[in-house]
Structures are given as C-alpha cells and as structure tokens.
Design a protein around this motif. Structure first.
Motif, PDB file in Angstrom:
ATOM      1  N   SER A  26     -32.257  10.957  31.666  1.00 18.83           N
ATOM      2  CA  SER A  26     -31.233  11.494  30.760  1.00 18.83           C
ATOM      3  C   SER A  26     -30.028  10.568  30.597  1.00 18.83           C
ATOM      4  CB  SER A  26     -30.787  12.890  31.221  1.00 18.83           C
ATOM      5  OG  SER A  26     -30.173  12.846  32.496  1.00 18.83           O
ATOM      6  N   PRO A  27     -29.528   9.905  31.664  1.00 21.45           N
ATOM      7  CA  PRO A  27     -28.411   8.974  31.437  1.00 21.45           C
ATOM      8  C   PRO A  27     -28.787   7.824  30.505  1.00 21.45           C
ATOM      9  CG  PRO A  27     -28.597   9.516  33.769  1.00 21.45           C
ATOM     10  CD  PRO A  27     -29.840  10.030  33.098  1.00 21.45           C
ATOM     11  N   LEU A  28     -30.010   7.304  30.641  1.00 30.51           N
ATOM     12  CA  LEU A  28     -30.441   6.209  29.771  1.00 30.51           C
ATOM     13  C   LEU A  28     -30.649   6.683  28.338  1.00 30.51           C
ATOM     14  CD1 LEU A  28     -32.966   4.398  32.136  1.00 30.51           C
ATOM     15  CD2 LEU A  28     -30.697   3.623  31.442  1.00 30.51           C
ATOM     16  N   TYR A  29     -31.129   7.916  28.170  1.00 29.57           N
ATOM     17  CA  TYR A  29     -31.297   8.447  26.816  1.00 29.57           C
ATOM     18  C   TYR A  29     -29.945   8.549  26.115  1.00 29.57           C
ATOM     19  CZ  TYR A  29     -32.310  11.699  23.027  1.00 29.57           C
ATOM     20  OH  TYR A  29     -32.412  12.299  21.787  1.00 29.57           O
ATOM     21  N   LEU A  30     -28.953   9.081  26.823  1.00 33.41           N
ATOM     22  CA  LEU A  30     -27.631   9.212  26.218  1.00 33.41           C
ATOM     23  C   LEU A  30     -26.989   7.855  25.958  1.00 33.41           C
ATOM     24  CD1 LEU A  30     -26.315  12.256  28.261  1.00 33.41           C
ATOM     25  CD2 LEU A  30     -26.541  12.177  25.782  1.00 33.41           C
ATOM     26  N   HIS A  31     -27.151   6.933  26.888  1.00 34.18           N
ATOM     27  CA  HIS A  31     -26.483   5.636  26.761  1.00 34.18           C
ATOM     28  C   HIS A  31     -27.209   4.679  25.813  1.00 34.18           C
ATOM     29  CE1 HIS A  31     -25.169   1.556  28.014  1.00 34.18           C
ATOM     30  NE2 HIS A  31     -23.999   2.147  28.176  1.00 34.18           N
TER      31      HIS A  31
END
Length: 392
Positions: free
Chosen positions: A235-240
């Motif tokens: 999820s952090p990589l998807y948002l970033h």
C-alpha cells in the motif's frame, strides 16, 4: 447463536481470570513480533547485514513458526493448551531478551528460528485456549482476543519507535521487552483453565488426515492473510509510486488499515451475536472486496486510503470467526485443527506479498492489489463454512 457454545450465562470468577490471562498472551505475542519488526533497521546496521541476510533472517523466523505449528497441535490436544502455552510463553520472552546478543548473521538466524518456534507454539495454543474460554462464556469473545493481538503490535511498534528516538540499542529494547514478556507469561499463566475432560461417549476422530472442512477454513484464512500482508507491503508503494503522493502520505494507507482492523475486531463479537457468524463473514467479505476494488478503480489518493480502511474493516472480523469455527469443530482435536488453519493463514502472509509483486511487475500494482479484493469476495461467497456445527 452458535450451537457449539454453552447457553449464555454470567461467567464465574475463574473464567473471567482465564479470559484476562489468555488476553495477556495475545498482547504479548503481538508485542514480541512488533518489537523485532520495529528494530530490524537497527539490527541490520549494528550487524552490518545486507538485504539478502535480512531476508534469510525473516525466513528463519517464519520457518520456525510453521515448524512449531506442525507438531504443537497434537501436544496441546493431549496435555491441554495451558500446559503447553505457559512454558512456551516464558521461553518466547527469554528468547526475545537474549536476541540482542547475536553478533553476526548466523547467530541472528539461529535466534530467530528459536523465536519462531516459541511464537508458533504460543499462537496455536492461545487460540485453542481462547476457544475453550469462549465455550465457557457461551457467547462470542474471539474478536476481542484478536483485537488485543493488534494492540500488542501497536504497543511493540510504539516502544520500538520510542527506543530508536532516544537511541537505545536494539539489544536493550529486546532485553526490556523480553523480561516483561517472561514475567507476565509466567504470572498470568496460573489463571488459565485446566484441560477439558471429554465425555466417554465422545470418540476420537478417526484417521490422521486433515479434515476437508478444516482445509477449507484454512483456505479462507489464507485468503485473508494474503490481503493483510499485501496491504502491509504494497500500500505505501501504491500511494507513492502509482498515485504519486508524497513520502509522508504514503504510509497513511496502511496506518488507516491497521487502526480500522484493530477497532472493528473489538466490535466483531457483538456483531456476531446480532448477525450470526455466517452473515457477519458475508458482510465483511463484501465490505472488504467492494471497498478496496472500488478504490482501485477510482485511482485517487483519498479513495485509496478510504479503500484500505474499508478493507481493514472487512478483514477484521473474518479471521476470528474462522478460528472459532475451526476450534469448535471437534473439541478433542481442537489444537490440531487450529494448527492447520494457522499454518495456512501464516502461509498467506508469506506468499501473498510475493505473488502480488510478481503480478504487479507484469500488469501494474493496481491489478496486483485487485487480487486481495477478489479473494475477499470469494470469502463472502464461502461464508457458510463458518456455520457452527450442531451438537451431536
């Protein structure tokens, strides 16, 4: 209400003490794992490890956990969950306390392998004991136990961040937490319930194979764990990377997911009483699948964070119901059944993020994260699997 539970009544003081003692073990297990996870960067720096060595360390912890789950069920069914859980809890604390003494990669791997053995043992036995306590209460309380595991995780992460901020070594952090876990596991273990005595007419289950119903429940746990592990890692990589948010915004999705899961686990017991386990699991699967799936289609940071939160709401109540169904299926092999479900569920945490990463590499991260949404919908369709077995 579950036919496998006794008629609801006011619990006696011994049962209340057992509930709080078992709750403590859930907190301590979450605390221990989160303490290690929070200090991975410090351990990596102190021992001058590379990414491959850290990967091996994580594998050693997982391998120890899965290995213990293969053997502890039969021991707990034979001697009682409490008799196995208490010494394992004490050893979990002691191993955590000395983990910081590792001076190179091989000693760290050995320490984490042993830590995984005790973690897997406590995981199975505390869930088996939680089902036993729940049967005495005559109403759903499993969600509260799993909610306290989340609280333990948040506590461990917070203590790790506190220790890192004040530049305390990982060894000191492990020592303090390990001593606390050791003492609390030994003291509270005395309040646990004794082993159940089954009536003579209850015949042991025939055969050594795993019942198909348990494998199916394990598959549901696997599906949920795929989602939990994937949101944690991706999820952090998807948002970033995909939605181009800032580095400060990127972790918010997982934070919202974690808080939503913890909060709604505490509400799950009451919802189970009102709706019944089948309706609850069906509704939760739909909330998780539709919430995350819609967010991925909207392709916006606010929608994504909201979707991850709804995904946490949906997953929060499913696993406690799966574990309750597995633990109540056959009281004489409760720990063995829970061990199988735990093993499959834990496998989802390990394999899920890897598979999502492979899909994301070929088709994009949004497509990869759609897989947990689809699995949640499959759980909703499979909700009748958690229906309580009728007595007799």
């Amino acid at each position: 209400m579950s036919e496998t539970l006794a008629t609801a009544r006011r619990p006696v003081r011994a049962e209340q003490r057992a509930r709080w003692a078992c709750t403590t073990y859930f907190v301590l297990t979450g605390l221990t794992l989160a303490t290690w996870t929070a200090r991975i960067p410090a351990v990596k720096g102190d021992l001058r490890l590379d990414d491959a060595q850290i990967t091996l360390a994580l594998f050693a912890l997982a391998a120890g956990t899965v290995l213990a789950m293969q053997v502890v069920g039969r021991l707990a069914d034979r001697f009682g969950s409490a008799r196995v859980m208490v010494p394992a809890g004490v050893l979990l604390g002691l191993t955590t306390a000395v983990l910081g003494l590792a001076w190179n990669a091989p000693t760290l791997l050995a320490g984490l392998l042993v830590l995984g053995l005790w973690h897997g043992t406590v995981d199975v036995t505390m869930n088996a004991h939680a089902v036993q306590v729940q049967r005495h209460y005559g109403r759903p309380i499993m969600g509260g136990f799993h909610g306290m595991f989340s609280v333990g995780g948040l506590l461990g992460a917070g203590l790790g961040a506190f220790a890192a901020h004040f530049q305390l070594t990982a060894a000191t952090n492990f020592l303090v937490v390990g001593i606390a876990v050791t003492v609390l596991a030994a003291v509270t273990g005395r309040a646990l319930l004794p082993a159940e005595e089954h009536p003579p007419q209850e015949k042991p289950s025939a055969g050594r194979g795993v019942p198909a119903a348990i494998l199916f429940l394990g598959a549901l746990g696997f599906f949920c764990s795929v989602g939990e592990g994937s949101v944690a890692d991706w999820s952090p990589l998807y948002l970033h990377d995909t939605l181009h948010t800032s580095a400060a915004v990127a972790p918010i999705g997982y934070a919202v997911f974690s808080v939503a899961m913890a909060v709604f686990r505490f509400l799950g017991d009451r919802m189970s009483m009102l709706l019944g386990p089948v309706v609850l699991v069906r509704c939760c699967g739909l909330v998780a699948g539709i919430g995350l799936g819609t967010a991925l289609l909207l392709h916006h940071p606010v929608a994504a964070i909201t979707g991850f939160g709804l995904f946490g709401v949906g997953l929060s109540c499913i696993v406690p119901q799966v574990f309750s169904a597995a633990g109540n299926r056959d009281p004489q092999r409760r720990a063995r059944d829970l061990a199988q479900v735990s093993t499959l569920s834990y496998g989802g945490l390990m394999a899920g993020p890897v598979f999502i990463g492979l899909v994301a590499h070929g088709f994009g991260l949004a497509v990869g994260l759609a897989i947990p949404a689809v699995l949640a919908l499959l759980v909703a369709l499979s909700a009748p699997a958690v229906r309580p077995r009728r007595a007799g």
